[in-house]
Design a protein around this motif. Structure first.
Motif, PDB file in Angstrom:
ATOM      1  N   SER A  37       0.816  -1.220   0.000  1.00 27.21           N
ATOM      2  CA  SER A  37       0.000   0.000   0.000  1.00 27.21           C
ATOM      3  C   SER A  37       0.849   1.269   0.000  1.00 27.21           C
ATOM      4  O   SER A  37       0.364   2.344  -0.334  1.00 27.21           O
ATOM      5  N   ASN A  40       0.727   3.148  -3.202  1.00 21.49           N
ATOM      6  CA  ASN A  40      -0.526   3.803  -3.533  1.00 21.49           C
ATOM      7  C   ASN A  40      -0.312   5.321  -3.407  1.00 21.49           C
ATOM      8  O   ASN A  40       0.304   5.767  -2.438  1.00 21.49           O
ATOM      9  N   HIS A  73      -4.205   5.690   6.326  1.00 22.42           N
ATOM     10  CA  HIS A  73      -4.501   4.777   5.220  1.00 22.42           C
ATOM     11  C   HIS A  73      -3.732   3.473   5.392  1.00 22.42           C
ATOM     12  O   HIS A  73      -4.280   2.375   5.254  1.00 22.42           O
ATOM     13  N   HIS A  74      -2.445   3.587   5.726  1.00 25.03           N
ATOM     14  CA  HIS A  74      -1.555   2.426   5.819  1.00 25.03           C
ATOM     15  C   HIS A  74      -1.981   1.446   6.908  1.00 25.03           C
ATOM     16  O   HIS A  74      -2.074   0.245   6.677  1.00 25.03           O
ATOM     17  N   ARG A  77      -4.817  -1.056   6.352  1.00 24.67           N
ATOM     18  CA  ARG A  77      -4.685  -2.032   5.266  1.00 24.67           C
ATOM     19  C   ARG A  77      -3.590  -3.057   5.491  1.00 24.67           C
ATOM     20  O   ARG A  77      -3.382  -3.925   4.659  1.00 24.67           O
ATOM     21  N   ASN A  78      -2.894  -2.950   6.613  1.00 27.59           N
ATOM     22  CA  ASN A  78      -1.748  -3.828   6.851  1.00 27.59           C
ATOM     23  C   ASN A  78      -1.843  -4.473   8.233  1.00 27.59           C
ATOM     24  O   ASN A  78      -1.662  -3.803   9.257  1.00 27.59           O
ATOM     25  N   TYR A  84      -3.986  -1.790  13.396  1.00 30.74           N
ATOM     26  CA  TYR A  84      -5.032  -2.388  12.553  1.00 30.74           C
ATOM     27  C   TYR A  84      -6.066  -3.096  13.423  1.00 30.74           C
ATOM     28  O   TYR A  84      -7.246  -3.164  13.072  1.00 30.74           O
TER      29      TYR A  84
END
Length: 199
Positions: A37, A40, A73-74, A77-78, A84
């Motif tokens: 990501s 991105n 954002h990171h 998604r991880n 997360y």
């Protein structure tokens, strides 16, 4: 300043270090997919704008804007980031908490932290670097107790015994991927041997 090439090199070097570390412990898929990501535009552009080369650009963005849009954002998604796994809870008096991470993601988080230390510290890196970095920020972490216990144990084991011994501990006692790693190494050695014969 805008440093897309330098930022690209930094994140790619980091990914290669994580890939190598993940492969050493048998996490092949996670090694290949780690941090994709970051390429991105939502993450890459702020990374290039706030690039310093000595620390994460997310910290520079945080100082400048009060938050890091790239990081928000990171982390969503991880799965190797404990953030997360933070969620609100239905328990009285605990509005949000860190949930227990699957072991394979704790191991990837460990590899990620070691690789980040190597990437930013370069020649100053030692086996104690990742532990010292963890201890510097531990009061800000909202991590599940079991997750934190495993991460700290790995970082301390690394500091005391070195990377090779820690990788062996992970393969044989934590992930039980030792046979898989040996099989892949055997196949890799066979391929290299055949390639040498062709040359």
């Amino acid at each position: 300043m805008f440093h897309p090439i330098r930022h690209y090199k930094t994140i790619t070097r980091h990914r290669h270090l994580v890939m190598k570390g993940c492969f050493e412990v048998g996490l092949y898929k996670q090694g290949l997919l780690h941090d994709l990501s970051k390429y991105n535009p939502i993450e890459f552009i702020p990374g290039a704008i706030y690039y310093k080369g000595t620390e994460s650009p997310n910290n520079t963005e945080r100082r400048k804007r009060g938050y890091s849009a790239a990081w928000l954002h990171h982390k969503g998604r991880n799965k190797h980031h404990f953030e997360y796994w933070i969620d609100y809870t239905l328990k009285e008096g605990h509005p949000i908490e860190g949930n227990k991470m699957p072991v394979r993601y704790v191991v990837e988080m460990y590899v990620d932290r070691v690789s980040a230390s190597k990437n930013y510290q370069k020649v100053e890196y030692t086996d104690k670097s990742a532990l010292l970095y963890y201890e510097k920020g531990k009061n800000r972490y909202m991590m599940h107790e079991d997750t934190e216990k495993l991460l700290v144990m790995l970082l301390k084991y690394l500091a005391d015994n070195g990377e090779e011994a820690t990788n062996e501990l992970i393969r044989t006692r934590i992930l039980h991927t030792d046979k898989k790693v040996k099989r892949v190494k055997y196949i890799k050695d066979k391929i290299l041997s055949l390639m040498n014969k062709i040359d």
